[in-house]
Design a protein around this motif. Structure first.
Motif, PDB file in Angstrom:
ATOM      1  N   ALA A 263      35.294  40.942  25.734  1.00  0.00           N
ATOM      2  CA  ALA A 263      35.263  41.145  24.282  1.00  0.00           C
ATOM      3  C   ALA A 263      36.667  41.037  23.691  1.00  0.00           C
ATOM      4  N   TYR A 264      37.650  41.603  24.404  1.00  0.00           N
ATOM      5  CA  TYR A 264      39.033  41.553  23.922  1.00  0.00           C
ATOM      6  C   TYR A 264      39.583  40.125  23.981  1.00  0.00           C
ATOM      7  N   ALA A 265      39.168  39.382  25.001  1.00  0.00           N
ATOM      8  CA  ALA A 265      39.618  37.992  25.120  1.00  0.00           C
ATOM      9  C   ALA A 265      39.122  37.160  23.941  1.00  0.00           C
ATOM     10  N   ALA A 266      37.956  37.506  23.438  1.00  0.00           N
ATOM     11  CA  ALA A 266      37.377  36.755  22.323  1.00  0.00           C
ATOM     12  C   ALA A 266      37.838  37.275  20.973  1.00  0.00           C
ATOM     13  N   SER A 274      41.924  48.729  29.686  1.00  0.00           N
ATOM     14  CA  SER A 274      42.829  49.680  30.325  1.00  0.00           C
ATOM     15  C   SER A 274      43.130  49.231  31.748  1.00  0.00           C
ATOM     16  N   VAL A 275      44.061  49.936  32.377  1.00  0.00           N
ATOM     17  CA  VAL A 275      44.368  49.648  33.779  1.00  0.00           C
ATOM     18  C   VAL A 275      43.105  49.788  34.627  1.00  0.00           C
ATOM     19  N   SER A 276      42.317  50.823  34.352  1.00  0.00           N
ATOM     20  CA  SER A 276      41.108  51.048  35.153  1.00  0.00           C
ATOM     21  C   SER A 276      40.079  49.946  34.944  1.00  0.00           C
ATOM     22  N   ASP A 277      40.050  49.350  33.744  1.00  0.00           N
ATOM     23  CA  ASP A 277      39.128  48.230  33.520  1.00  0.00           C
ATOM     24  C   ASP A 277      39.440  47.086  34.485  1.00  0.00           C
ATOM     25  N   TYR A 278      40.706  46.764  34.621  1.00  0.00           N
ATOM     26  CA  TYR A 278      41.080  45.693  35.547  1.00  0.00           C
ATOM     27  C   TYR A 278      40.807  46.100  36.994  1.00  0.00           C
ATOM     28  N   ASN A 295      47.176  42.039  28.811  1.00  0.00           N
ATOM     29  CA  ASN A 295      46.224  41.987  27.697  1.00  0.00           C
ATOM     30  C   ASN A 295      46.584  40.885  26.701  1.00  0.00           C
ATOM     31  N   GLN A 296      47.884  40.703  26.473  1.00  0.00           N
ATOM     32  CA  GLN A 296      48.315  39.662  25.538  1.00  0.00           C
ATOM     33  C   GLN A 296      47.851  38.286  26.008  1.00  0.00           C
ATOM     34  N   GLN A 297      48.002  38.032  27.314  1.00  0.00           N
ATOM     35  CA  GLN A 297      47.612  36.727  27.842  1.00  0.00           C
ATOM     36  C   GLN A 297      46.084  36.571  27.905  1.00  0.00           C
TER      37      GLN A 297
END
Length: 306
Positions: A263-266, A274-278, A295-297
């Motif tokens: 969702a954030y990528a879109a 968050s770190v835990s998401d990755y 996250n920026q990339q």
């Protein structure tokens, strides 16, 4: 006396020998009803007493209920035999009349009601259950599962309960998973339990061996795992296998984190991963120091694959 008189009348007994035989058989049945250490009635005893439908195949069942229920009247035993034979006939051939709640009660099987009757009848038929004790075990296990489905403070079903009600594949390793879904989804019928169990086994098998059939969208839906769709299915399955994820809660965490990142990528107005998401996605090396850059990339390049 009333039992003797009833049968003398109904059978039109006019000889002393016939009345003696009647009296002896009725007394044998009544004595056994009061004390099962005495001689058990035979098929002939029931026939002589005017009770039809008792044969070598059901004699033990009839005697058991005559004893347990202390049945001492011909009419009471005839009613028992009729209901017991209704149950047994349906177990062998489901084109016969389906047993009613009353049939089970008369046969000494408690716990059957209008809510669970269809499932009880289904298993009596599928498993060809011919004995009262087997029907009691079935009813007890089904009611244990149904009670837990409605209230998880009740005793949790065990793998034996599921086996008894006809749900295969449940063992000590996965019983907590099926119980969780029975509770969360309030699953009350055997066929729905079977559907859930099939999906549990599909996902758990694939988690340990990706040469097996891959889970489909329907498998995740049946297990109450939302957020899996056609675009992310392959990636979710890949992580289930790579991380050997075999619990619903772990897979829910995976799907949630994956969808946060996608969702954030879109759309970078969505919550930042968050770190835990990755970490949940099996992406190592992301920490609080480099999270903003990652996250920026993800946003700039619209990275949606693991």
């Amino acid at each position: 006396l009333s039992e003797i008189n009833q049968e003398v009348d109904q059978q039109s007994l006019i000889t002393i020998d016939a009345i003696r035989a009647l009296t002896q058989s009725i007394n044998t049945i009544r004595a056994y009803a009061a004390d099962n250490t005495l001689t058990a009635p035979s098929v002939l005893d029931y026939q002589t007493a005017g009770i039809s439908g008792v044969d070598a195949a059901n004699l033990i069942e009839v005697n058991q209920q005559v004893d347990e229920q202390s049945l001492i009247t011909v009419n009471g035993i005839q009613t028992l035999t009729d209901s017991l034979n209704t149950l047994r006939s349906y177990a062998v051939d489901n084109t016969q009349p389906a047993p009613s709640v009353n049939d089970y009660q008369i046969a000494g099987v408690s716990g059957v009601d209008s809510d669970n009757l269809d499932d009880i009848n289904q298993q009596v038929d599928e498993q060809t259950l011919l004995s009262v004790d087997a029907m009691r075990s079935l009813t007890s296990s089904l009611n244990t599962i149904r009670a837990y489905a409605e209230d998880n403070t009740q005793p949790a079903p065990n793998e034996t309960d599921y086996t008894i009600v006809g749900v295969s594949g449940v063992d000590t390793d996965n019983v907590s998973e099926i119980n969780q879904q029975v509770d969360e989804q309030s699953i009350l019928v055997v066929d729905a339990m079977r559907d859930v169990m099939a999906s549990v086994l599909t996902i758990r098998t694939y988690a340990s061996d990706n040469t097996q059939a891959a889970p489909e969208l329907a498998d995740f839906t049946k297990l109450g795992i939302s957020g899996v769709d056609a675009p992310n299915l392959a990636a979710i399955n890949e992580q289930i296998n790579l991380q050997t994820l075999d619990t619903v809660n772990a897979i829910r965490t995976l799907v949630s984190s994956f969808n946060v990142i996608r969702a954030y990528a879109a759309d970078n107005t969505q919550p930042e991963p968050s770190v835990s998401d990755y970490s949940d996605l099996g992406i190592a090396g992301v920490d609080s120091d480099n999270l903003a850059q990652i996250n920026q990339q993800v946003d700039e390049q619209s990275l949606i694959t693991i």
